[in-house]
Design a protein around this motif. Structure first.
Motif, short mmCIF file in Angstrom:
data_model
loop_
_atom_site.label_atom_id
_atom_site.label_comp_id
_atom_site.label_asym_id
_atom_site.label_seq_id
_atom_site.Cartn_x
_atom_site.Cartn_y
_atom_site.Cartn_z
N ARG A 4 0.81 -1.21 0.00
CA ARG A 4 0.00 0.00 0.00
C ARG A 4 0.85 1.26 0.00
O ARG A 4 0.36 2.34 -0.26
CB ARG A 4 -0.90 0.02 1.25
CG ARG A 4 -2.16 -0.78 1.08
CD ARG A 4 -3.10 -0.39 2.21
NE ARG A 4 -4.08 -1.43 2.43
CZ ARG A 4 -4.57 -1.73 3.62
NH1 ARG A 4 -4.17 -1.09 4.68
NH2 ARG A 4 -5.47 -2.68 3.73
N GLY A 50 -8.15 14.45 -3.05
CA GLY A 50 -8.94 13.22 -3.16
C GLY A 50 -10.37 13.50 -3.57
O GLY A 50 -10.93 12.85 -4.44
N ASP A 51 -11.01 14.46 -2.92
CA ASP A 51 -12.37 14.83 -3.25
C ASP A 51 -12.64 16.19 -2.62
O ASP A 51 -12.96 16.29 -1.44
CB ASP A 51 -13.35 13.78 -2.71
CG ASP A 51 -14.78 14.02 -3.22
OD1 ASP A 51 -15.10 15.18 -3.54
OD2 ASP A 51 -15.55 13.06 -3.29
N LEU A 80 3.21 16.10 5.31
CA LEU A 80 2.16 15.39 4.58
C LEU A 80 1.48 14.31 5.42
O LEU A 80 0.26 14.18 5.42
CB LEU A 80 2.75 14.75 3.31
CG LEU A 80 1.77 14.04 2.39
CD1 LEU A 80 0.78 15.03 1.80
CD2 LEU A 80 2.50 13.32 1.27
N GLN A 89 -5.54 -2.69 -2.91
CA GLN A 89 -6.90 -2.27 -2.56
C GLN A 89 -7.90 -3.38 -2.82
O GLN A 89 -9.10 -3.17 -2.75
CB GLN A 89 -7.29 -1.02 -3.35
CG GLN A 89 -6.42 0.15 -2.98
CD GLN A 89 -7.08 1.46 -3.29
OE1 GLN A 89 -8.13 1.51 -3.91
NE2 GLN A 89 -6.46 2.53 -2.86
N PHE A 110 -4.33 15.71 1.32
CA PHE A 110 -4.92 14.48 0.79
C PHE A 110 -6.40 14.68 0.47
O PHE A 110 -6.89 14.25 -0.58
CB PHE A 110 -4.80 13.35 1.83
CG PHE A 110 -3.46 12.69 1.86
CD1 PHE A 110 -2.97 12.02 0.75
CD2 PHE A 110 -2.68 12.72 3.00
CE1 PHE A 110 -1.73 11.40 0.77
CE2 PHE A 110 -1.43 12.12 3.04
CZ PHE A 110 -0.95 11.45 1.92
N ALA A 111 -7.11 15.35 1.37
CA ALA A 111 -8.55 15.52 1.19
C ALA A 111 -8.86 16.45 0.02
O ALA A 111 -9.75 16.16 -0.79
CB ALA A 111 -9.16 16.07 2.47
N LYS A 125 -10.44 -3.24 -6.11
CA LYS A 125 -11.47 -2.21 -6.26
C LYS A 125 -10.92 -1.03 -7.03
O LYS A 125 -9.73 -0.87 -7.18
CB LYS A 125 -11.93 -1.75 -4.87
CG LYS A 125 -12.87 -2.75 -4.23
CD LYS A 125 -13.96 -2.03 -3.47
CE LYS A 125 -14.97 -3.01 -2.93
NZ LYS A 125 -16.11 -2.35 -2.33
N LYS A 126 -11.81 -0.18 -7.44
CA LYS A 126 -11.51 1.10 -8.08
C LYS A 126 -11.07 0.94 -9.52
O LYS A 126 -10.19 0.19 -9.86
CB LYS A 126 -10.46 1.87 -7.31
CG LYS A 126 -10.52 3.37 -7.54
CD LYS A 126 -9.54 4.07 -6.64
CE LYS A 126 -8.13 3.86 -7.03
NZ LYS A 126 -7.74 4.50 -8.26
N ALA A 141 -3.37 10.94 -3.63
CA ALA A 141 -2.46 9.90 -3.16
C ALA A 141 -1.06 10.19 -3.64
O ALA A 141 -0.87 10.76 -4.71
CB ALA A 141 -2.91 8.53 -3.65
N LEU A 170 -0.58 10.18 -7.61
CA LEU A 170 -1.67 10.00 -8.55
C LEU A 170 -1.88 11.31 -9.30
O LEU A 170 -1.97 12.37 -8.69
CB LEU A 170 -2.93 9.64 -7.77
CG LEU A 170 -3.89 8.67 -8.41
CD1 LEU A 170 -3.16 7.37 -8.73
CD2 LEU A 170 -5.04 8.40 -7.46
#
Lengths: 285, 353
Positions: B28, B228-229, B214, B349, B224-225, B352-353, B296, B291
């Motif tokens: 991970r 991420g979204d 970080l 993961q 990160f948030a 998934k995704k 990420a 990413l």
């Protein structure tokens, strides 16, 4: 939705809720809307909405698509200001200019898809915006182990048992993600929890999980506002039901004085559903 | 109650991970792909080496000399990418800062330290402008910083020519405080006879600070948030815009620091310096597991990405291969590393995704 599964969950949720419906708590409602209306230019999105939400109860707002549910949530969560009427929190008139204001008054909203950041770990999501720190805030070091432990125990308190809070929250199922978001709001002291269609994208089992946590939040004295277009789900957990149609409040019910059929009927606009049922049965026959 | 508990307990068992083995936890880590890549490339160049110097301390001084200035900026480019944004102006900013500081020293006779301070302030302002333009206009940062890139590229050339009459600023070694500034930003130190650049120390310290920032601070959580979204982050009360603006400023400041380092080391600066470097930074960050869509990545990974570039820059001539192939090599590495990172993270993961 299979009838059998549905009944199974219904029975289970009923059992968890206790056989008797808790009577709405006496005293000041946590949230109150008095003849609230909202227009966008010449479009009237909501008209004369009056409702109240008591602590320790689940208030369901039901409506079909376009009934004005989203506008109502946005008013409650501080995104929109009502154009008329009064919005009271704990008996005091308020005017929110952003969701942060609402949050500061203990009103937390869990949006359907926008509750958690999928790539981040469960504990990071849990503490997002409420990070435990030592020292100056944004640069304060997070007590990571402590945060992970607190996340685990807070989730356990809500009956969510996850072994590894370090895994990305995107690896959880939709129901579990909603459950974590609910647990987060409750843990950080939300007095009012607004849930925007938390079950609409979920399967039967997953919906059951979320409904269970709605009741867990209620048990902890939180005033839950459950917005849904699913009368089955609402009926299972709700103490009070408000029905919206075309921006108006068309009916309100209290638990124990209403049957599921009444809810469905009222929601679909009675006669309309009957003719639809007739049509369908003639096709099937 | 009992009835319900039994009905959910079997749901819980088949849906959650019952245990997380150590190798999954290692997989991970976002920097794993870069680390494996670095080891393979190191071995490859050690084997192909014709001078016998690649795997020695002298060799290390060589590849870290190349990697350090790339790494210092890459680390912050990585944080910015995790925060969901790009900065294409980071390369040209190296040149702008060097020229700006150089002109302050040579034209205004400013003290070198004061000039460095002014340059950092200027860089912070440019970063702030990048950030505010991105969050206010909602345009992709790719476009906004591409514009900044070209604006600065033009300014570098035009302003340098207008002031000095040439395309180079030189003679900064006459400025007050030059020697002390050079000792801090552009000197060398010996490790068992090998001359390492002091920039390597800066690089290591900056990577460590960025990693703590970080992974351990609240601000890191916000990074990160935000990437991420952004909407979910806003709903949770994260100041997304402020986070992004600060990231743009940090990126610009790191480029500025490298610009000052080059200026002091080379006693001057060419107007075209730094142009094209932005891609090295982005490659290092991507190789290091960031990413491209944000949310990420790691600072250490970006530094390992920079180290791989150092391996290539030194290893290819040592292997007596044609130096012209360095870019091709980096292109292949970029593609392979991103593909490996993607595969690993998907595995970790659970498909998934």
């Amino acid at each position: 939705m299979s009838e059998e599964r549905n009944e199974e969950i219904e029975a289970a949720v009923e059992a968890a809720a206790g056989t008797e419906a808790a009577p709405p708590a006496a005293g000041t409602p946590a949230l109150e809307l008095d003849d609230v209306g909202k227009r966008f230019g010449s479009v009237v999105a909501l008209r004369d909405i009056s409702l109240h939400v008591d602590p320790g109860t689940v208030t369901c707002v039901l409506g079909d698509n376009g009934a004005g549910k989203s506008t109502l949530i946005k008013i409650l969560s501080g995104v929109h200001k009502p154009t008329s009427g009064e919005f009271r929190v704990d008996g005091l008139a308020v005017e929110f200019s952003s969701p942060r204001d609402a949050l500061a008054r203990g009103i937390a909203t869990v949006f359907q898809d926008l509750a958690t950041v999928p790539l981040m770990s469960i504990w990071r999501n849990f503490f997002l915006g409420n990070e435990p720190v030592s020292g100056f805030r944004p640069l304060g070091l997070m007590a990571v182990k402590e945060a992970q432990r607190m996340t685990k125990s807070a989730l356990l308190e809500m009956g969510i048992d996850l072994r590894d809070t370090n895994q990305a929250i995107g690896t959880l199922s939709g129901g579990e993600r909603q459950a974590v978001a609910i647990a987060r709001a409750v843990h950080f002291g939300a007095k009012v929890l607004i849930l925007d269609e938390p079950t609409s994208a979920l399967g039967v089992r997953q919906s059951g999980i979320v409904l269970k946590y709605i009741l867990a939040a209620r048990e902890q004295g939180v005033a839950v506002v459950f917005i849904t277009h699913n009368p089955h789900h609402a009926f299972m957990v709700g103490d009070r039901f408000y029905l919206l149609n075309r921006g108006r409040m068309i009916a309100s019910f209290v638990r124990g004085k209403v049957e599921l059929e009444d809810l469905i009927q009222a929601m679909a606009g009675g006669a309309e559903l009957e003719s639809l049922a007739h049509e369908i049965s003639s096709i099937r026959a | 109650m009992t009835n319900f508990e039994t009905s959910t307990s079997n749901i819980a068992v088949d849906e959650r991970v019952t245990r997380t083995p150590w190798y999954i936890r290692v997989m991970r880590r976002p920097e794993l792909g870069a680390l494996l890549g670095a080891i393979v490339i190191f071995i490859m160049f050690t084997v192909a080496d014709t001078t016998g110097n690649f795997a020695t301390l002298d060799g290390a001084a060589g590849w870290t000399d190349f990697a350090a200035p790339v790494g210092i900026v890459s680390v912050f480019v990585a944080l910015l990418m995790i925060g969901g944004e790009f900065d294409l102006s980071s390369g040209v900013m190296v040149g702008t800062s060097g020229l700006f500081a150089g002109l302050l020293i040579t034209e205004l006779g400013m003290n070198v330290w004061l000039a460095i301070l002014c340059t950092l302030v200027m860089a912070a302002v440019v970063g702030f402008v990048n950030g505010i333009l991105v969050v206010r206009t909602n345009l992709p940062s790719f476009i906004v910083t591409l514009a900044t890139f070209f604006v600065l590229k033009g300014v570098n050339l035009a302003a340098t020519k207008a002031v000095t009459g040439t395309v180079r600023v030189s003679g900064i070694d006459q400025g007050d405080g030059y020697d002390s500034a050079r000792a801090i930003f552009a000197s060398t130190f010996k490790v068992a006879g090998a001359d390492f650049q002091i920039t390597v120390i800066w690089w290591i310290i900056i990577t460590a600070i960025a990693t703590v920032l970080l992974t351990r601070t609240v601000f890191g959580n916000w990074i990160f948030a935000s990437g991420g979204d952004a909407n979910a982050a806003r709903n949770a009360g994260v100041p997304v815009n402020r986070t992004k603006i600060i990231l743009f400023m940090l990126t610009s400041l790191s480029a500025s620091l490298v610009g000052v380092m080059f200026l002091l080391r080379l006693h001057g600066m060419q107007a075209g310096q730094g142009v094209g470097q932005e891609f090295y930074y982005i490659i290092a960050a991507a190789v290091g597991g960031c990413l491209l869509t944000g949310g990420a990545g790691s600072a250490v990974g970006a530094s390992i990405g920079a180290l791989i570039m150092g391996f290539a820059a030194v290893g290819i001539p040592y292997a007596l291969w044609d130096q012209d192939w360095v870019s091709t090599f980096l292109g292949v590495i970029l593609f392979a590393a991103v593909l490996i990172n993607l595969t690993i993270s998907r595995r970790a993961q659970g498909g998934k995704k």
